[in-house]
Scaffold this active site. Structure first.
Site, PDB file in Angstrom:
ATOM      1  N   PHE A 144      52.515 -16.870  35.231  1.00 55.90           N
ATOM      2  CA  PHE A 144      52.036 -18.182  35.660  1.00 55.90           C
ATOM      3  C   PHE A 144      50.541 -18.062  35.917  1.00 55.90           C
ATOM      4  O   PHE A 144      50.043 -16.970  36.201  1.00 55.90           O
ATOM      5  CB  PHE A 144      52.750 -18.625  36.945  1.00 55.90           C
ATOM      6  CG  PHE A 144      54.062 -19.317  36.685  1.00 55.90           C
ATOM      7  CD1 PHE A 144      55.140 -18.602  36.188  1.00 55.90           C
ATOM      8  CD2 PHE A 144      54.203 -20.676  36.908  1.00 55.90           C
ATOM      9  CE1 PHE A 144      56.347 -19.236  35.919  1.00 55.90           C
ATOM     10  CE2 PHE A 144      55.402 -21.321  36.647  1.00 55.90           C
ATOM     11  CZ  PHE A 144      56.474 -20.602  36.154  1.00 55.90           C
ATOM     12  N   LYS A 202      46.850  -9.712  30.329  1.00 57.42           N
ATOM     13  CA  LYS A 202      48.081  -9.156  30.927  1.00 57.42           C
ATOM     14  C   LYS A 202      49.170  -8.935  29.881  1.00 57.42           C
ATOM     15  O   LYS A 202      50.299  -8.593  30.234  1.00 57.42           O
ATOM     16  CB  LYS A 202      48.561 -10.078  32.050  1.00 57.42           C
ATOM     17  CG  LYS A 202      47.511 -10.283  33.151  1.00 57.42           C
ATOM     18  CD  LYS A 202      48.080 -10.891  34.419  1.00 57.42           C
ATOM     19  CE  LYS A 202      46.939 -11.288  35.366  1.00 57.42           C
ATOM     20  NZ  LYS A 202      47.376 -11.549  36.727  1.00 57.42           N
ATOM     21  N   ASP A 232      45.889 -11.351  46.103  1.00 56.58           N
ATOM     22  CA  ASP A 232      45.074 -10.386  45.362  1.00 56.58           C
ATOM     23  C   ASP A 232      44.469  -9.327  46.279  1.00 56.58           C
ATOM     24  O   ASP A 232      44.105  -8.253  45.840  1.00 56.58           O
ATOM     25  CB  ASP A 232      43.952 -11.118  44.613  1.00 56.58           C
ATOM     26  CG  ASP A 232      44.503 -11.927  43.452  1.00 56.58           C
ATOM     27  OD1 ASP A 232      45.453 -11.444  42.799  1.00 56.58           O
ATOM     28  OD2 ASP A 232      44.005 -13.045  43.205  1.00 56.58           O
ATOM     29  N   ASN A 266      49.643 -17.663  51.280  1.00 56.39           N
ATOM     30  CA  ASN A 266      49.233 -18.871  50.545  1.00 56.39           C
ATOM     31  C   ASN A 266      50.330 -19.924  50.633  1.00 56.39           C
ATOM     32  O   ASN A 266      51.369 -19.693  51.248  1.00 56.39           O
ATOM     33  CB  ASN A 266      48.892 -18.512  49.092  1.00 56.39           C
ATOM     34  CG  ASN A 266      50.062 -17.848  48.401  1.00 56.39           C
ATOM     35  OD1 ASN A 266      51.111 -18.445  48.233  1.00 56.39           O
ATOM     36  ND2 ASN A 266      49.900 -16.579  48.035  1.00 56.39           N
ATOM     37  N   LYS A 296      44.182 -14.766  30.951  1.00 65.85           N
ATOM     38  CA  LYS A 296      45.264 -14.028  31.641  1.00 65.85           C
ATOM     39  C   LYS A 296      46.373 -13.664  30.656  1.00 65.85           C
ATOM     40  O   LYS A 296      46.953 -12.581  30.732  1.00 65.85           O
ATOM     41  CB  LYS A 296      45.833 -14.871  32.789  1.00 65.85           C
ATOM     42  CG  LYS A 296      44.889 -14.976  33.968  1.00 65.85           C
ATOM     43  CD  LYS A 296      45.400 -15.894  35.070  1.00 65.85           C
ATOM     44  CE  LYS A 296      44.301 -16.155  36.090  1.00 65.85           C
ATOM     45  NZ  LYS A 296      44.654 -17.149  37.109  1.00 65.85           N
ATOM     46  N   LYS A 313      47.969  -6.096  68.630  1.00 70.32           N
ATOM     47  CA  LYS A 313      47.421  -7.423  68.371  1.00 70.32           C
ATOM     48  C   LYS A 313      45.895  -7.384  68.553  1.00 70.32           C
ATOM     49  O   LYS A 313      45.411  -6.877  69.577  1.00 70.32           O
ATOM     50  CB  LYS A 313      48.047  -8.420  69.351  1.00 70.32           C
ATOM     51  CG  LYS A 313      47.635  -9.836  69.086  1.00 70.32           C
ATOM     52  CD  LYS A 313      48.221 -10.782  70.122  1.00 70.32           C
ATOM     53  CE  LYS A 313      47.539 -12.123  70.002  1.00 70.32           C
ATOM     54  NZ  LYS A 313      47.486 -12.841  71.265  1.00 70.32           N
TER      55      LYS A 313
HETATM   56  N1  CTP Z   1      49.996 -11.719  39.682  1.00 68.40           N
HETATM   57  C1  CTP Z   1      50.562 -10.497  39.977  1.00 68.40           C
HETATM   58  N2  CTP Z   1      49.959  -9.671  40.864  1.00 68.40           N
HETATM   59  C2  CTP Z   1      48.802 -10.025  41.476  1.00 68.40           C
HETATM   60  C3  CTP Z   1      48.201 -11.267  41.160  1.00 68.40           C
HETATM   61  C4  CTP Z   1      48.860 -12.102  40.270  1.00 68.40           C
HETATM   62  O1  CTP Z   1      51.638 -10.181  39.430  1.00 68.40           O
HETATM   63  N3  CTP Z   1      48.233  -9.207  42.325  1.00 68.40           N
HETATM   64  C5  CTP Z   1      50.665 -12.585  38.682  1.00 68.40           C
HETATM   65  C6  CTP Z   1      51.194 -13.882  39.230  1.00 68.40           C
HETATM   66  O2  CTP Z   1      52.550 -13.753  39.618  1.00 68.40           O
HETATM   67  C7  CTP Z   1      51.057 -14.816  38.045  1.00 68.40           C
HETATM   68  C8  CTP Z   1      49.867 -14.276  37.294  1.00 68.40           C
HETATM   69  O3  CTP Z   1      49.708 -12.926  37.733  1.00 68.40           O
HETATM   70  O4  CTP Z   1      52.183 -14.756  37.176  1.00 68.40           O
HETATM   71  C9  CTP Z   1      48.586 -15.028  37.516  1.00 68.40           C
HETATM   72  O5  CTP Z   1      48.342 -15.169  38.876  1.00 68.40           O
HETATM   73  P1  CTP Z   1      47.092 -16.003  39.405  1.00 68.40           P
HETATM   74  O6  CTP Z   1      47.086 -15.965  40.905  1.00 68.40           O
HETATM   75  O7  CTP Z   1      47.024 -17.305  38.710  1.00 68.40           O
HETATM   76  O8  CTP Z   1      45.879 -15.179  38.822  1.00 68.40           O
HETATM   77  P2  CTP Z   1      45.212 -13.814  39.101  1.00 68.40           P
HETATM   78  O9  CTP Z   1      45.594 -12.888  37.998  1.00 68.40           O
HETATM   79  O10 CTP Z   1      45.496 -13.345  40.487  1.00 68.40           O
HETATM   80  O11 CTP Z   1      43.673 -14.169  38.925  1.00 68.40           O
HETATM   81  P3  CTP Z   1      42.725 -15.127  39.814  1.00 68.40           P
HETATM   82  O12 CTP Z   1      43.237 -15.004  41.225  1.00 68.40           O
HETATM   83  O13 CTP Z   1      41.396 -14.538  39.612  1.00 68.40           O
HETATM   84  O14 CTP Z   1      42.854 -16.506  39.253  1.00 68.40           O
END
Ligand code: CTP
Length: 399
Positions: free
Chosen positions: A321, A339, A277, A208, A335, A287
């Site tokens: 975050f 969490k 995720d 990302n 969240k 490859k």
């Molecule tokens: N985070 C994490 N591990 C993951 C996904 C997210 O530790 N696999 C943490 C990120 O570092 C951040 C928080 O969770 O502090 C929220 O991340 P975000 O990408 O906004 O949300 P998600 O929980 O992944 O949910 P969604 O993608 O559905 O918005």
């Protein structure tokens, strides 16, 4: 970082005096007023006009100067300093200060100042290892003088070894830390930053836009405020910051492993990383070749690292975050609860001036008691300190 601060910079006579020029630039860029004192020997290496031009202030050289004395004697110079830096500091100047000798403007002003003094030695390796020098340094350290140790490298005298003046960027970090509050002393802060990379094959990955800037800014600010900092970083273009211990990882699985390995010793966890995720279900060893038609990539879930940390809190503060493009508050609140967080920093990454790979951020801070704070657009460096202010306040609030 140094807005409103006056730094008196003493430059003594070593070849590293040319690097002090860069230091003046960094100090003024960070907002400080810089007053330069040069010893006579220093002027043999660099002309005072260079320092005068960059600092925007006259360079002070003489202990008794009839013109200067009226308005800016050595005492007033010493008094006006918020911080006194000596870079480069020769063995001679360090020896004089350690012995209480004040026979020129620099040593007199150092003796007269009540500001913290940061000494940045630069000398030949044999001088640096001389027991006389070592005793002087130790005496000064015991008296509360701070040092930025020299680095090992090729010295101007042709010798290889310890004695090279530390990098000006590092001296700036140490100076900022000396002036910062020590309100995170005793804490170990674990910060995650940057993106993760989920490999498809040896040449391709899914990732990302996260640059790591926000997490790195938090790590640096926490270190300046006295914390021990462990920065677990995904792949970024940023150099390891001075101060925090940086652990580099690539995938979400590696990030989870690194976080778990360091969780016990951490009292505060701040998860600024943009963790993927999902990861490809299978990583191809070779490859992947193209062929006619479409290609489908099967993905599987990555662990949620933050949720994992929230499950085993053990008295530590956990901050997350939320990167959102819609329903910012509702998603962030969910969240925060799911969490088990003490604070969530929510940003609308679709907004200009917010989110990934920009210098500023626009966030809302959400607390478990329902409070929402909206600080408006600000540089990530400044936001880092604001987040840490709130963490310090949370720490002070009894649960
Ligand atoms: N985070 C994490 N591990 C993951 C996904 C997210 O530790 N696999 C943490 C990120 O570092 C951040 C928080 O969770 O502090 C929220 O991340 P975000 O990408 O906004 O949300 P998600 O929980 O992944 O949910 P969604 O993608 O559905 O918005």
């Amino acid at each position: 970082m140094l807005q409103g601060k006056t730094i008196v910079l003493g430059v003594s006579g070593g070849i590293a005096a040319y690097k002090a020029v860069e230091l003046v630039r960094l100090f003024t860029k960070a907002g400080a007023t810089v007053q330069v004192i040069m010893t006579k020997a220093a002027t043999e290496f660099v002309g005072p006009l260079t320092f005068q031009t960059l600092s925007g202030n006259p360079v002070h050289q003489q202990l008794f100067n009839l013109i200067e004395e009226q308005e800016i004697g050595h005492i007033s110079l010493a008094e006006r300093a918020d911080l006194f830096v000596i870079a480069p500091a020769t063995a001679n100047v360090i020896g004089k200060i350690a012995s209480g000798i004040a026979d020129d403007l620099l040593t007199t002003a150092v003796m007269a100042t009540r500001a913290p003094v940061l000494i940045v030695p630069a000398m030949n390796v044999n001088m640096f290892q001389n027991p006389l020098y070592k005793a002087n340094e130790e005496r000064l350290r015991n008296l509360g003088y701070r040092f930025v140790a020299p680095v090992t490298g090729m010295l101007a005298c042709g010798w290889q070894g310890e004695g090279k003046m530390q990098d000006p960027a590092v001296i700036l970090e140490e100076a900022v830390a000396l002036l910062a509050p020590d309100d995170l002393a005793g804490e170990t802060v674990l910060v995650t930053a940057g993106p993760t990379r989920e490999e498809i094959d040896p040449v391709r990955f899914i990732s990302n836009h996260s640059s790591g800037k926000m997490g790195y800014a938090i790590a640096r600010a926490a270190w300046r405020r006295g914390a021990r900092v462990i920065l677990v970083s995904g792949p970024t273009c940023l150099p390891d910051p001075w101060g925090p211990e940086t652990v580099r990882v690539s995938t979400a699985a590696q990030m989870l492993e690194a976080v778990q390995a360091r969780l016990k010793e951490s009292s505060i966890v701040i998860k600024a990383a943009a963790v993927a995720d999902y990861r490809p279900k299978e990583r191809s060893e070779a490859k992947v070749k193209k062929h006619a038609g479409q290609m489908t990539l099967e993905m599987e879930r990555n662990p949620d690292i933050l949720a994992e940390v929230g499950r085993q809190k053990d008295g530590r503060l956990v901050i997350g975050f939320a990167a959102e493009t819609e329903d910012l508050l509702a998603n962030a609140r969910r969240k925060l609860q799911e969490k088990n967080l003490d604070l969530i920093v929510a940003n609308d990454v679709g907004q200009p001036g917010a989110g990934f790979d920009v210098e500023t951020n626009i966030v809302r801070l959400l607390f478990p008691d329902g409070r929402v704070e909206e600080p408006g657009i600000m540089p990530k460096e400044e936001l880092a300190d604001l987040i840490l202010d709130r963490i310090v306040a949370l720490r002070a609030t009894p649960v």
